[in-house]
Design an enzyme around this catalytic site. Structure first.
Site, short mmCIF file in Angstrom:
data_model
loop_
_atom_site.label_atom_id
_atom_site.label_comp_id
_atom_site.label_asym_id
_atom_site.label_seq_id
_atom_site.Cartn_x
_atom_site.Cartn_y
_atom_site.Cartn_z
N TYR A 123 10.22 8.55 15.15
CA TYR A 123 11.98 9.46 13.56
C TYR A 123 12.53 9.21 12.96
CZ TYR A 123 8.59 13.12 16.86
OH TYR A 123 7.66 12.91 17.76
N ASP A 141 14.59 10.36 18.76
CA ASP A 141 15.41 11.22 17.87
C ASP A 141 14.23 11.91 17.32
OD1 ASP A 141 17.26 12.04 17.46
OD2 ASP A 141 17.94 10.76 15.82
N CYS A 198 31.70 27.61 13.00
CA CYS A 198 32.34 27.47 14.65
C CYS A 198 32.53 28.19 15.84
CB CYS A 198 34.22 26.38 14.12
SG CYS A 198 33.30 24.94 13.08
N CYS A 256 33.48 33.42 10.50
CA CYS A 256 32.43 32.55 9.91
C CYS A 256 31.84 32.64 10.88
CB CYS A 256 32.79 31.22 9.46
SG CYS A 256 31.89 30.42 9.07
N CYS A 282 19.70 16.63 19.80
CA CYS A 282 19.98 17.53 19.30
C CYS A 282 20.06 18.81 20.01
CB CYS A 282 20.56 17.25 17.90
SG CYS A 282 18.82 18.66 17.44
N GLN A 342 23.06 11.35 10.64
CA GLN A 342 24.33 11.78 11.31
C GLN A 342 25.08 11.73 10.29
OE1 GLN A 342 22.86 12.46 14.31
NE2 GLN A 342 21.38 10.84 14.85
#
Length: 456
Positions: free
Chosen positions: A313, A385, A81, A78, A412, A281
């Site tokens: 934002y 943000d 992660c 996958c 991010c 979040q």
């Protein structure tokens, strides 16, 4: 000259920004998914890219001291992660270095980078999942994230980074969707595309959303009512229509099939309504952990507590409302109308409507005007943000023109953050005081970062 299919031995020295191991085979740079710093690997070259080769692990000669057994049985396949084999402490250390190195490489800045705010729970932390669906060649329904570097789904029934209250629903929902016989085509050809799950981590309320290209799903409403009756924690079932042949996850129209289109969550001592198609979040605990640093960024060294803030934002008011509770007057800017509607509802829910005003608008065209002082002296401070792509050039120009006294920038993506900070600092308008990395996404290569800037 190296050739595809060739075997070789390399040592892994670092990780790419996507979490792939980086090493050298003679003069060639090689990226190896699953490789960790400190590994000595036998690898097979797959294909040449501009400036590097991609390869796969053919065998581990000696392991990194930070290598561990992945907590997920699908981790080697996958793509969700990429850092699961890496120990938690080593993950946090690498992410902090990534922030510092990215800032230096892109912007040429050497600001203090604080120790990363590590996650208390490296598993079970995600409060939301949007899971692609497909039917295999033999007709069976498959649900899961994409295999690394592809759009092929790795079929899963469990995902250990998800909150257990939604993780436990995946296999059961797959069984019902399989039995429904509904068509599945995530490329916009008709039928189901994604399964979206969301949980209020403080309340336990769950929201299910089916993403489909159309409403031609016989028995949809009765299925939704059956789910509502089966699971007491389920407060709503929605249908989001995304009929475009693109990779966009959600469309602009969402319909309530049963219950209500929002769940309630607790955050920073406040109550929030979060919709099926609105941003919040994904790691509630880590978002709360940001608040002390955010307040410090906005007030450190100020002679008196400022009174006004523009929250650009702002989404559903995630950070606006805790700041309003502390006495700030907030003007939130957000272009997604459902988010603005919920932000206003959340302000009223917490008795804060007198201190906040939420405006539905693209940020960049109005930012300069909203930052203007209403009288002599400084105007509002600024908190931002933005999406992963960072600030639009027009937004940066507005900041440079008005020059708010303090800026807190939550990002991010370290690369777009570095790009934007470089512009603000190189012009001499701002000093970058510090950067605070936050591990919102353990076991992935993603890292959040808060930057504090002061006007010069």
């Amino acid at each position: 000259m190296a050739r595809a299919g060739e075997l070789g031995e390399i040592s892994i020295d670092d990780l790419s920004h996507q979490g792939e191991g980086i090493g050298r085979l003679e003069t060639e740079v090689v990226f190896v998914p699953g490789g960790l710093p400190g590994d000595r690997l036998r690898i097979r070259l797959l294909r040449r890219h501009k400036g590097h080769w991609s390869a796969e692990i053919a065998g581990i000669i000696s392991s990194s001291p930070d290598r561990r057994r992945s907590p997920c049985i699908l981790a080697d396949h996958c793509g969700g992660c990429s850092l699961q084999p890496l120990a938690d402490r080593a993950q946090a250390s690498w992410k902090a270095r990534q922030v510092s190195q990215t800032l230096q490489r892109i912007a040429g800045l050497d600001a203090p980078v604080r120790p990363i705010l590590a996650a208390g729970a490296p598993l079970g932390y995600r409060n939301r999942a949007i899971i692609p669906l497909e039917r295999s060649a033999d007709g069976w329904l498959r649900a899961g994230y994409y295999r690394r570097g592809s759009h092929r789904i790795v079929n899963l029934n469990r995902c250990p980074v998800l909150d257990g209250r939604i993780d436990g629903l995946i296999e059961l929902l797959k069984q019902d969707l399989e039995a429904s016989g509904w068509p599945v085509d995530r490329h916009g050809g008709g039928g189901l595309r994604h399964l979206a799950l969301r949980v209020g981590q403080a309340t336990g309320e769950v929201l299910i959303t089916l993403v489909a290209a159309d409403r031609d799903l016989p028995g949809l409403e009765s299925m939704a009512e059956e789910w509502m009756a089966r699971w007491p924690e389920l407060v709503g079932v929605c249908l989001n229509l995304q009929d475009q042949p693109t990779n966009r996850l959600l469309g602009e129209r969402t319909f309530t099939l049963a219950g209500r289109p929002w769940l309630e969550e607790g955050f920073a001592g406040l109550r929030y309504r979060i919709g099926a198609d609105t941003f919040f979040q994904v790691n509630t605990a880590q978002a709360e952990a940001v608040l002390p640093s955010l307040l410090e960024a906005l007030t450190e060294g100020c002679d008196h507590a400022p009174q006004e803030l523009v929250d650009a934002y702002c989404g559903i008011g995630t950070f606006s409302l805790p700041l309003a509770q502390r006495g700030w007057r907030i003007h939130g800017l957000e272009q997604h109308q459902p988010s603005v509607d919920l932000a206003r509802s959340n302000a009223a829910l917490n008795g804060l409507e007198a201190l906040v005003a939420f405006e539905c608008t693209p940020v960049a065209p109005v930012l300069a005007q909203r930052l203007q002082p209403r009288s002599e002296g400084d105007g509002p401070h600024l908190f931002m943000d933005p999406p992963r792509r960072g600030l639009e050039p027009e937004a940066l120009a507005a900041i440079e023109a008005v020059r708010p006294a303090r800026i807190a920038y939550l990002s991010c993506d370290p690369a777009t953050l570095a790009r934007d900070l470089g512009r603000l600092v190189r012009t001499g308008a701002y000093a970058l005081l510090w950067l605070q990395p936050i591990d919102f996404f353990p076991n992935t290569s993603h890292v959040e970062c808060l930057a504090a800037l002061r006007r010069l």
